[in-house]
Design an enzyme around this catalytic site. Structure first.
Site, PDB file in Angstrom:
ATOM      1  N   THR A  49      -8.294  -0.672  -5.014  1.00  0.00           N
ATOM      2  CA  THR A  49      -7.516   0.567  -4.870  1.00  0.00           C
ATOM      3  C   THR A  49      -6.609   0.678  -6.100  1.00  0.00           C
ATOM      4  O   THR A  49      -6.598  -0.215  -6.954  1.00  0.00           O
ATOM      5  CB  THR A  49      -6.657   0.554  -3.600  1.00  0.00           C
ATOM      6  OG1 THR A  49      -5.554  -0.334  -3.801  1.00  0.00           O
ATOM      7  CG2 THR A  49      -7.454   0.096  -2.386  1.00  0.00           C
ATOM      8  N   CYS A  50      -5.803   1.745  -6.162  1.00  0.00           N
ATOM      9  CA  CYS A  50      -4.924   1.891  -7.323  1.00  0.00           C
ATOM     10  C   CYS A  50      -3.806   0.842  -7.295  1.00  0.00           C
ATOM     11  O   CYS A  50      -3.212   0.540  -8.326  1.00  0.00           O
ATOM     12  CB  CYS A  50      -4.346   3.301  -7.381  1.00  0.00           C
ATOM     13  SG  CYS A  50      -3.405   3.753  -5.917  1.00  0.00           S
ATOM     14  N   ARG A  52      -4.205  -2.358  -5.776  1.00  0.00           N
ATOM     15  CA  ARG A  52      -4.676  -3.738  -5.642  1.00  0.00           C
ATOM     16  C   ARG A  52      -6.155  -3.876  -6.007  1.00  0.00           C
ATOM     17  O   ARG A  52      -6.940  -2.942  -5.793  1.00  0.00           O
ATOM     18  CB  ARG A  52      -4.442  -4.271  -4.235  1.00  0.00           C
ATOM     19  CG  ARG A  52      -5.283  -3.624  -3.147  1.00  0.00           C
ATOM     20  CD  ARG A  52      -4.952  -4.173  -1.787  1.00  0.00           C
ATOM     21  NE  ARG A  52      -3.621  -3.772  -1.371  1.00  0.00           N
ATOM     22  CZ  ARG A  52      -2.634  -4.619  -1.124  1.00  0.00           C
ATOM     23  NH1 ARG A  52      -2.850  -5.902  -1.201  1.00  0.00           N
ATOM     24  NH2 ARG A  52      -1.447  -4.179  -0.765  1.00  0.00           N
ATOM     25  N   SER A 109       1.311  -2.676   2.009  1.00  0.00           N
ATOM     26  CA  SER A 109       1.236  -1.513   1.121  1.00  0.00           C
ATOM     27  C   SER A 109       2.589  -1.198   0.505  1.00  0.00           C
ATOM     28  O   SER A 109       3.634  -1.591   1.028  1.00  0.00           O
ATOM     29  CB  SER A 109       0.757  -0.286   1.909  1.00  0.00           C
ATOM     30  OG  SER A 109      -0.562  -0.476   2.358  1.00  0.00           O
ATOM     31  N   GLN A 116      -4.038   5.001   4.571  1.00  0.00           N
ATOM     32  CA  GLN A 116      -5.155   5.161   3.638  1.00  0.00           C
ATOM     33  C   GLN A 116      -5.871   3.831   3.391  1.00  0.00           C
ATOM     34  O   GLN A 116      -7.097   3.780   3.276  1.00  0.00           O
ATOM     35  CB  GLN A 116      -4.639   5.733   2.312  1.00  0.00           C
ATOM     36  CG  GLN A 116      -5.770   6.125   1.360  1.00  0.00           C
ATOM     37  CD  GLN A 116      -5.238   6.700   0.052  1.00  0.00           C
ATOM     38  OE1 GLN A 116      -4.046   6.595  -0.246  1.00  0.00           O
ATOM     39  NE2 GLN A 116      -6.108   7.300  -0.711  1.00  0.00           N
ATOM     40  N   GLN A 120      -9.920   2.388   3.149  1.00  0.00           N
ATOM     41  CA  GLN A 120     -10.398   1.739   1.925  1.00  0.00           C
ATOM     42  C   GLN A 120     -10.981   0.356   2.216  1.00  0.00           C
ATOM     43  O   GLN A 120     -12.012  -0.023   1.656  1.00  0.00           O
ATOM     44  CB  GLN A 120      -9.249   1.651   0.912  1.00  0.00           C
ATOM     45  CG  GLN A 120      -8.866   3.010   0.356  1.00  0.00           C
ATOM     46  CD  GLN A 120      -7.537   2.984  -0.401  1.00  0.00           C
ATOM     47  OE1 GLN A 120      -6.627   2.220  -0.077  1.00  0.00           O
ATOM     48  NE2 GLN A 120      -7.422   3.835  -1.412  1.00  0.00           N
TER      49      GLN A 120
END
Length: 467
Positions: A49-50, A52, A109, A116, A120
């Site tokens: 993800t952006c 991790r 998070s 979200q 993912q």
């Protein structure tokens, strides 16, 4: 078997480092295939993800696999490990499982409790599963993790308190209006914050949007996104009578609307409330406006105070999820303990079946005059006896395998029924099946290579013929 989680995230690496280790959607299948073929890695999932990039793996040797995984990252991204090793974290077994549960539930998070990440992680698992990069461990663990996260969001209030300024503003307006149906919104300034806020309002039922901006072209551009009405600052007052909500976020040095601007329109509105949000610094809306009847004015500090309170509420709910995670870790541990019982039960059933067949063969030699029906009845009855005799020992060993000292119980069970040889034969058969599968893949790969070379040769021959 050991479970490992290795990666970097927004806490351990700044964005200029994280962006160097982002897997694109197009490259992810190839990366998974390469990772699966890495030595000692039996199952794997990549969560990218952006915020991790994490690799989850089932491995046979954790220490060596740390080296192999680091080498994989170095090779795949073409970045020396000296540049990223200090940003990496690695968790093993219980810590890795707990980390996955916390990540999927949104507790790890940047915005605690966001949902979200749940989608993912689920998508990352399904991608790996489709590529046959997962097995018994991850098929169970990731499904359990996704189920836990859904339960955490539905059974706690972690998602009830918005923690973004724009969404907090929307929730604030609901307290005044109850619903945004048939409400008219005026945005003053066409910045990102205003756009995001009106987007939430539009999604919640507001049916008309008026976009005010110094640059009319920019007002037209944003208004088109909401099927709204563009307007210049100079003409803004003409629309005040019809609006219910005003969101202001300009870069103006002074007030865009003063008490005098609003006062005459408020009197005409009678008891209709006017909800005003000033999310600009310096402020766009004169604070004296709040003294007018039926006007509800909030500035950026009011909204951020609400966000801070919501964040504290989320942290309280997060403590409930931590308890749920602890419980789920116990469930997964129990499952892993019972995992070793399946081969033992299978060996017992195989051995019993062989004994039954041998006994039937001996009996038929001694009683050659039995007809087909009699043989069928005897076979069925004797098989039933075998199954009934085995039923209680199988149920007991399943229970005992999940208890403390379950491994000792399995070992004793194996010795009592003399299953060592059968287990060894099963292991050899499994290894042979794996080797055959690997050989089959190698043949397929060679065939694909031969086909490509054949096509290339034909293309070269065509080029030569044309020249």
């Amino acid at each position: 078997m050991h479970i490992i989680a290795l990666g970097l995230n927004y806490r351990t690496a700044p964005v200029e480092i994280r962006e160097k280790f982002a897997f694109s959607d197009q490259d992810l299948p190839k990366a998974l295939a390469e990772l699966k073929d890495t030595k000692s890695i039996l199952e794997c999932v990549i969560v990218a993800t952006c915020n991790r990039t994490e690799i989850y793996a089932v491995v046979d040797r954790p220490q060596m696999c740390s080296h192999y995984l680091t080498h994989f990252i170095e090779r795949w991204f073409q970045v020396s490990k000296d540049q990223f090793q200090k940003h990496l974290y690695m968790y093993e077994n219980e810590k890795a499982i707990e980390h996955l549960f916390r990540v999927t539930s949104g507790l790890d998070s940047m915005v605690i409790g966001e949902t979200q990440i749940l989608g993912q992680v689920r998508d990352a698992f399904l991608s790996s599963q489709n590529m046959k990069a997962t097995g018994a461990y991850f098929n169970t663990l990731f499904k359990q993790s996704v189920t836990l996260a859904k339960k955490a969001h539905s059974e706690t209030g972690i998602s009830n308190n918005p923690v973004s300024v724009s969404y907090a503003a929307v929730e604030l307006g609901k307290r005044i209006f109850g619903t945004y149906m048939n409400k008219t919104v005026m945005i003053i300034g066409a910045g990102k914050m205003s756009e995001l806020t009106v987007k939430h309002l539009y999604a919640n039922g507001a049916n008309k949007v008026i976009v005010v901006n110094r640059t009319f072209e920019r007002a037209v551009e944003l208004a088109e996104k909401f099927n709204g009405t563009p307007c210049t600052i100079d003409n803004m007052l003409e629309h005040l009578a019809e609006v219910d909500i005003i969101i202001s976020s300009t870069g103006a040095p002074g007030y865009v609307l003063t008490k005098n601007d609003i006062q005459s329109y408020v009197q005409k509105r009678k008891s209709r409330p006017l909800f005003m949000m000033d999310i600009a610094v310096p402020r766009d809306l004169d604070p004296q406006i709040s003294g007018l009847p039926n006007v509800f004015l909030y500035d950026i500090d009011d909204l951020e105070n609400i966000v801070d309170k919501h964040l504290q509420e989320r942290k309280k709910e997060a403590a409930k999820i931590e308890t749920m995670i602890e419980s789920e870790m116990g469930v997964f541990e129990q499952w892993t303990k019972t995992l070793g019982v399946s081969p033992v039960i299978s060996a017992l059933q195989t051995k019993a079946s062989l004994i039954h067949e041998e006994t039937m063969d001996n009996m038929l030699k001694k009683l050659p005059d039995l007809d087909e029906r009699e043989i069928k009845v005897i076979r069925k009855l004797t098989k039933s006896i075998v199954n009934q005799v085995l039923r209680d020992p199988i149920l007991r060993i399943k229970e005992m395998a999940g208890e403390r000292h379950g491994d000792d119980a399995l070992e004793l069970f194996t010795k009592l029924f003399a299953l060592e040889e059968t287990l060894e034969q099963q292991e050899q058969a499994n290894q042979l099946a794996q080797e055959l599968e690997a050989g089959h893949k190698a043949v397929e790969a060679k065939q694909m290579l031969d086909d490509k070379l054949s096509v290339l040769s034909l293309q070269n021959a065509d080029v030569l013929a044309q020249s």
